[in-house]
Design a protein around this motif. Structure first.
Motif, PDB file in Angstrom:
ATOM      1  N   VAL A  79       0.764  -1.086   0.069  1.00 17.85           N
ATOM      2  CA  VAL A  79       0.090   0.000   0.006  1.00 17.85           C
ATOM      3  C   VAL A  79       0.824   1.249  -0.031  1.00 17.85           C
ATOM      4  CG1 VAL A  79      -1.543   1.238   1.347  1.00 17.85           C
ATOM      5  CG2 VAL A  79      -1.851  -1.457   1.247  1.00 17.85           C
ATOM      6  N   ARG A  80       1.809   1.126   0.793  1.00 22.08           N
ATOM      7  CA  ARG A  80       2.983   2.248   0.910  1.00 22.08           C
ATOM      8  C   ARG A  80       4.385   1.645   0.306  1.00 22.08           C
ATOM      9  NH1 ARG A  80       4.553   7.034   4.338  1.00 22.08           N
ATOM     10  NH2 ARG A  80       2.393   7.135   4.876  1.00 22.08           N
ATOM     11  N   PRO A  81       4.363   2.059  -1.310  1.00 23.86           N
ATOM     12  CA  PRO A  81       5.691   1.357  -1.926  1.00 23.86           C
ATOM     13  C   PRO A  81       7.023   1.999  -1.499  1.00 23.86           C
ATOM     14  CG  PRO A  81       4.261   2.991  -3.275  1.00 23.86           C
ATOM     15  CD  PRO A  81       3.578   3.129  -2.020  1.00 23.86           C
ATOM     16  N   GLU A  82       6.901   3.299  -0.887  1.00 28.24           N
ATOM     17  CA  GLU A  82       8.276   3.943  -0.598  1.00 28.24           C
ATOM     18  C   GLU A  82       8.128   4.695   0.640  1.00 28.24           C
ATOM     19  OE1 GLU A  82      10.193   6.800  -3.232  1.00 28.24           O
ATOM     20  OE2 GLU A  82       8.434   5.861  -4.628  1.00 28.24           O
ATOM     21  N   HIS A  83       8.965   4.599   1.666  1.00 24.72           N
ATOM     22  CA  HIS A  83       9.110   5.342   2.885  1.00 24.72           C
ATOM     23  C   HIS A  83       9.997   6.511   3.033  1.00 24.72           C
ATOM     24  CE1 HIS A  83       6.310   3.387   5.846  1.00 24.72           C
ATOM     25  NE2 HIS A  83       6.814   2.066   5.199  1.00 24.72           N
ATOM     26  N   SER A  84       9.616   7.780   3.568  1.00 20.27           N
ATOM     27  CA  SER A  84      10.664   8.799   3.926  1.00 20.27           C
ATOM     28  C   SER A  84      11.167   8.296   5.400  1.00 20.27           C
ATOM     29  CB  SER A  84       9.845  10.168   3.933  1.00 20.27           C
ATOM     30  OG  SER A  84       8.950  10.002   4.809  1.00 20.27           O
ATOM     31  N   GLU A  85      12.180   9.277   5.887  1.00 19.41           N
ATOM     32  CA  GLU A  85      12.696   8.583   7.016  1.00 19.41           C
ATOM     33  C   GLU A  85      11.242   8.951   8.193  1.00 19.41           C
ATOM     34  OE1 GLU A  85      16.016   9.432  10.470  1.00 19.41           O
ATOM     35  OE2 GLU A  85      16.457   9.931   8.484  1.00 19.41           O
ATOM     36  N   GLU A  86      10.586  10.035   8.062  1.00 21.83           N
ATOM     37  CA  GLU A  86       9.578  10.204   8.865  1.00 21.83           C
ATOM     38  C   GLU A  86       8.587   9.205   8.668  1.00 21.83           C
ATOM     39  OE1 GLU A  86       6.300  13.756   9.853  1.00 21.83           O
ATOM     40  OE2 GLU A  86       7.824  14.256   8.083  1.00 21.83           O
ATOM     41  N   SER A  87       8.222   8.670   7.644  1.00 28.17           N
ATOM     42  CA  SER A  87       6.944   7.874   7.829  1.00 28.17           C
ATOM     43  C   SER A  87       7.564   6.337   8.250  1.00 28.17           C
ATOM     44  CB  SER A  87       6.450   7.581   6.114  1.00 28.17           C
ATOM     45  OG  SER A  87       7.417   7.255   5.301  1.00 28.17           O
ATOM     46  N   ALA A  88       8.787   6.099   7.903  1.00 23.88           N
ATOM     47  CA  ALA A  88       9.144   4.788   8.508  1.00 23.88           C
ATOM     48  C   ALA A  88       9.547   4.851   9.826  1.00 23.88           C
ATOM     49  CB  ALA A  88      10.746   4.586   7.772  1.00 23.88           C
ATOM     50  N   ARG A  89       9.664   6.215  10.346  1.00 25.26           N
ATOM     51  CA  ARG A  89       9.939   6.128  11.927  1.00 25.26           C
ATOM     52  C   ARG A  89       8.482   6.070  12.490  1.00 25.26           C
ATOM     53  NH1 ARG A  89      14.421   6.280  13.877  1.00 25.26           N
ATOM     54  NH2 ARG A  89      16.282   6.966  12.817  1.00 25.26           N
ATOM     55  N   GLU A  90       7.471   6.521  11.842  1.00 28.25           N
ATOM     56  CA  GLU A  90       6.003   6.477  12.484  1.00 28.25           C
ATOM     57  C   GLU A  90       5.689   5.272  12.531  1.00 28.25           C
ATOM     58  OE1 GLU A  90       3.595   9.272   9.925  1.00 28.25           O
ATOM     59  OE2 GLU A  90       4.508  10.924  10.711  1.00 28.25           O
ATOM     60  N   ALA A  91       5.849   4.208  11.343  1.00 31.61           N
ATOM     61  CA  ALA A  91       5.402   2.893  11.306  1.00 31.61           C
ATOM     62  C   ALA A  91       6.167   2.107  12.312  1.00 31.61           C
ATOM     63  CB  ALA A  91       6.046   2.352   9.769  1.00 31.61           C
ATOM     64  N   VAL A  92       7.505   2.417  12.551  1.00 32.06           N
ATOM     65  CA  VAL A  92       8.011   1.636  13.869  1.00 32.06           C
ATOM     66  C   VAL A  92       7.374   2.104  14.960  1.00 32.06           C
ATOM     67  CG1 VAL A  92      10.483   1.659  14.951  1.00 32.06           C
ATOM     68  CG2 VAL A  92      10.251   1.343  12.474  1.00 32.06           C
ATOM     69  N   ALA A  93       7.107   3.366  15.234  1.00 33.09           N
ATOM     70  CA  ALA A  93       6.642   3.885  16.393  1.00 33.09           C
ATOM     71  C   ALA A  93       5.131   3.154  16.634  1.00 33.09           C
ATOM     72  CB  ALA A  93       6.660   5.264  16.604  1.00 33.09           C
ATOM     73  N   SER A  94       4.401   3.024  15.609  1.00 35.77           N
ATOM     74  CA  SER A  94       3.038   2.459  15.740  1.00 35.77           C
ATOM     75  C   SER A  94       2.991   1.219  16.449  1.00 35.77           C
ATOM     76  CB  SER A  94       2.521   2.581  14.429  1.00 35.77           C
ATOM     77  OG  SER A  94       2.806   1.278  13.495  1.00 35.77           O
ATOM     78  N   GLY A  95       4.122   0.480  16.598  1.00 34.96           N
ATOM     79  CA  GLY A  95       3.992  -0.855  16.944  1.00 34.96           C
ATOM     80  C   GLY A  95       3.771  -2.138  15.832  1.00 34.96           C
ATOM     81  N   ARG A  96       3.782  -1.739  14.339  1.00 33.54           N
ATOM     82  CA  ARG A  96       3.724  -2.366  13.454  1.00 33.54           C
ATOM     83  C   ARG A  96       4.594  -3.654  13.540  1.00 33.54           C
ATOM     84  NH1 ARG A  96       1.628  -5.814  11.122  1.00 33.54           N
ATOM     85  NH2 ARG A  96       2.004  -6.253   9.092  1.00 33.54           N
ATOM     86  N   PHE A  97       5.830  -3.545  13.940  1.00 33.10           N
ATOM     87  CA  PHE A  97       6.846  -4.500  14.000  1.00 33.10           C
ATOM     88  C   PHE A  97       6.878  -5.312  15.250  1.00 33.10           C
ATOM     89  CE2 PHE A  97       7.918  -1.257  10.789  1.00 33.10           C
ATOM     90  CZ  PHE A  97       7.779  -2.107   9.592  1.00 33.10           C
ATOM     91  N   TRP A  98       6.382  -4.858  16.300  1.00 28.65           N
ATOM     92  CA  TRP A  98       6.320  -5.436  17.564  1.00 28.65           C
ATOM     93  C   TRP A  98       5.407  -4.980  18.525  1.00 28.65           C
ATOM     94  CZ3 TRP A  98      11.471  -3.247  16.076  1.00 28.65           C
ATOM     95  CH2 TRP A  98      11.439  -1.917  16.485  1.00 28.65           C
ATOM     96  N   SER A  99       4.562  -5.930  18.773  1.00 28.68           N
ATOM     97  CA  SER A  99       3.396  -5.462  19.476  1.00 28.68           C
ATOM     98  C   SER A  99       2.804  -6.955  20.195  1.00 28.68           C
ATOM     99  CB  SER A  99       2.337  -4.629  18.963  1.00 28.68           C
ATOM    100  OG  SER A  99       1.612  -5.446  17.951  1.00 28.68           O
ATOM    101  N   GLY A 100       1.519  -6.425  20.987  1.00 29.53           N
ATOM    102  CA  GLY A 100       0.936  -7.910  21.355  1.00 29.53           C
ATOM    103  C   GLY A 100       0.359  -8.667  20.114  1.00 29.53           C
ATOM    104  N   GLU A 101      -0.049  -8.083  19.153  1.00 28.75           N
ATOM    105  CA  GLU A 101      -0.435  -8.670  17.698  1.00 28.75           C
ATOM    106  C   GLU A 101       0.417  -8.836  16.774  1.00 28.75           C
ATOM    107  OE1 GLU A 101      -1.861  -5.575  18.931  1.00 28.75           O
ATOM    108  OE2 GLU A 101      -3.060  -6.702  20.438  1.00 28.75           O
ATOM    109  N   SER A 102       1.473  -8.266  16.803  1.00 28.22           N
ATOM    110  CA  SER A 102       2.485  -8.372  15.553  1.00 28.22           C
ATOM    111  C   SER A 102       3.859  -8.799  16.031  1.00 28.22           C
ATOM    112  CB  SER A 102       2.765  -6.940  14.980  1.00 28.22           C
ATOM    113  OG  SER A 102       1.333  -6.562  14.376  1.00 28.22           O
TER     114      SER A 102
END
Length: 181
Positions: free
Chosen positions: A31-54
């Motif tokens: 859905v998001r083909p490329e990331h800026s540093e800001e959008s990548a940091r937002e994705a990381v901070a959102s818990g997408r890569f480590w959380s109770g569900e992910s």
């Protein structure tokens, strides 16, 4: 050497590595083909890569970091995954090998799953072939189900493998057109 998975940690080191990975590779069928540093940091901070569900994992092959995978819904009977190979490792036939290792990880380490599912865009032919080569079966075709960065929506295609098929190395088929109009 076999494909291995290293768990990501909610740490500055892994966060920085994720940002670097996401900003130095394009993912044209996401859905998001490329990331800026800001959008990548937002994705990381959102818990997408480590959380109770992910649960995020780095993928390594023969000592080389080739990508990442996020496993979702591991406490349910049908977990799903988000796979991203680094651009330098695409088109080299690693996809089926990664999916086979991923199935082994999910079915050996987690007791709940009876099936394991992934989805991709209808125009991601390489991934669709990867699913089939790894023993997954097409189970759904969601028309206009995938928003794109380019504008028009495309179909989302779902593939899954059953635990019993993974164990037997066979594919349990089904009648796609089982109900006449």
């Amino acid at each position: 050497m076999p494909i291995t998975f290293s768990p990501m940690a909610n740490s500055k080191r892994d966060a920085d590595e994720l940002v670097r990975f996401l900003t130095t590779n394009r993912f044209p069928f996401h859905v998001r083909p490329e990331h800026s540093e800001e959008s990548a940091r937002e994705a990381v901070a959102s818990g997408r890569f480590w959380s109770g569900e992910s649960h995020g994992y780095w993928i390594d092959d023969d000592g080389a970091r080739i990508g990442l995978v996020v496993l979702d819904d591991l406490d349910e009977d049908t977990p799903m995954f988000d796979l991203r190979l680094a651009e330098a490792f695409r088109g080299k036939g690693l996809g089926p090998k990664v999916l086979a290792a991923l199935c082994t990880k999910v079915f050996e380490q987690f007791p709940e799953p009876v099936r394991f599912e992934g989805q991709t865009r209808e125009d991601n032919i390489a991934m669709r072939k990867t699913f089939l080569r790894a023993g997954f079966l097409k189970e759904a075709h969601y028309r206009l189900g995938w928003p794109t960065a380019e504008g028009p929506r495309v179909a989302s295609v779902a593939y899954a493998i059953l635990r019993q098929d993974w164990e037997s190395k066979d594919t349990t088929g089904f009648e796609w057109h089982d109900l006449p109009a």
